[in-house]
Write a protein that holds these residues in place. Structure first.
Motif, PDB file in Angstrom:
ATOM      1  N   ARG A 203      -6.976   2.695  -3.694  1.00  0.00           N
ATOM      2  CA  ARG A 203      -6.193   3.125  -2.468  1.00  0.00           C
ATOM      3  C   ARG A 203      -7.105   3.453  -1.521  1.00  0.00           C
ATOM      4  O   ARG A 203      -8.461   3.625  -1.637  1.00  0.00           O
ATOM      5  CB  ARG A 203      -5.435   4.299  -2.949  1.00  0.00           C
TER       6      ARG A 203
ATOM      7  N   PRO B  25       0.909  -1.034  -0.197  1.00  0.00           N
ATOM      8  CA  PRO B  25      -0.090   0.090   0.003  1.00  0.00           C
ATOM      9  C   PRO B  25       0.845   1.358  -0.078  1.00  0.00           C
ATOM     10  O   PRO B  25       0.342   2.508  -0.488  1.00  0.00           O
ATOM     11  CB  PRO B  25      -0.904   0.006   1.418  1.00  0.00           C
TER      12      PRO B  25
ATOM     13  N   GLY C  86       1.918   1.569  -3.612  1.00  0.00           N
ATOM     14  CA  GLY C  86       0.928   1.989  -4.670  1.00  0.00           C
ATOM     15  C   GLY C  86       0.876   1.314  -5.902  1.00  0.00           C
ATOM     16  O   GLY C  86       1.904   0.455  -6.101  1.00  0.00           O
TER      17      GLY C  86
ATOM     18  N   THR D 185      -0.874   5.716   4.164  1.00  0.00           N
ATOM     19  CA  THR D 185      -0.592   4.649   3.312  1.00  0.00           C
ATOM     20  C   THR D 185      -1.194   3.464   3.215  1.00  0.00           C
ATOM     21  O   THR D 185      -1.543   2.466   2.738  1.00  0.00           O
ATOM     22  CB  THR D 185       0.998   4.125   3.294  1.00  0.00           C
TER      23      THR D 185
END
Length: 280
Positions: free
Chosen positions: A100, A76, A79, A175
């Motif tokens: 996301r 994460p 990305g 994140t």
């Protein structure tokens, strides 16, 4: 004197042969590591946050190479762009972009909404407070406000608002590593999709007390009245155990539920023009 010299020579000899043994053993059982592991590790943040579900960034890189694909693997922090670079190192096509996510707090019980009932005089830790006390407001479901979540965030995305006593999430830094989710003893932090055009709607309450009790302890509590569920044209809201929950998979972020909540327990990441909501 001779005994001392003998002892030195004996120990030196044992050390020499021991080192020699370890050297040849290491050479004999040495396993060459795929150079792609280092290349993938260099593309990762190195935060070892555990957001991928593995022990750390190195473990993630090893798993990518040994598996030969990115099925079930996602960082994460990196990305979609980072995962595309990792796929390039592996010589495969990048997996479809995963939505996301960001952390949201399922509690809106600010200092103003939850009157102080008790004084806690102990270690300033949510984990400790949760194990010995119900909290300063008497709500057994609300945020304890000691900041354990902010302390474990490796990216500085969480901080405690002194005015409200609640954690604030900086979505530009979050994140979705999940460290705060695991740290909160009351499981008040949830990872939700960022949403189209950064639009999110969620119930900022986790109280399962009956409406009258919940409202007495916190004026911003969900009372399970179901008005939000009736207003939702997509069936995205379910009320169970005196608590409403908005399913992010079916929610279209129309915002119709927000003004319907009598206690303001439903929050959104965007401003909702009340006239526009009423016309939809």
């Amino acid at each position: 004197m001779h005994l001392l010299l003998f002892s030195i020579l004996l120990l030196g000899g044992l050390g020499f042969f021991g080192a020699l043994f370890l050297y040849f053993t290491a050479r004999r059982f040495h396993v060459e590591e795929d150079p792609r592991v280092d290349r993938i590790a260099s593309l990762l943040a190195g935060a070892n946050c555990g957001g991928c579900g593995l022990k750390g960034c190195r473990d993630f890189a090893v798993r990518c190479v040994s598996q030969g694909s990115l099925d079930g693997l996602y960082c994460p922090v990196s990305g979609a762009d980072g995962m595309a670079k990792i796929a390039e190192v592996l010589g495969i096509e990048a997996s479809p972009d995963q939505s996301r996510q960001v952390a949201v707090l399922r509690c809106n019980g600010s200092c103003a909404a939850r009157p102080l009932k008790y004084v806690y005089d102990g270690a300033q830790s949510c984990a400790v407070m949760a194990s010995v006390a119900v909290g300063t407001s008497g709500c057994a479901f609300g945020c304890l406000g000691c900041g354990d979540c902010a302390d474990v965030c490796a990216f500085g995305a969480l901080s405690i608002d002194k005015a409200t006593g609640l954690p604030v999430v900086d979505t530009s830094l979050c994140t979705a590593c999940g460290a705060c989710v695991s740290e909160c003893p009351r499981k008040l932090i949830e990872l939700r999709p960022v949403g189209r055009k950064d639009r999110r709607v969620w119930v900022a309450c986790s109280s399962r007390d009956k409406g009258a009790i919940a409202r007495k302890l916190c004026t911003a509590a969900c009372i399970g009245c179901g008005k939000c569920a009736k207003a939702c044209p997509f069936g995205a809201i379910e009320v169970a155990d005196n608590l409403a929950y908005i399913n992010p998979e079916t929610c279209k972020t129309c915002g119709k539920c927000v003004p319907e909540c009598p206690t303001g327990a439903i929050l959104s990441s965007f401003d909702i023009p009340m006239k526009k909501v009423a016309e939809q």
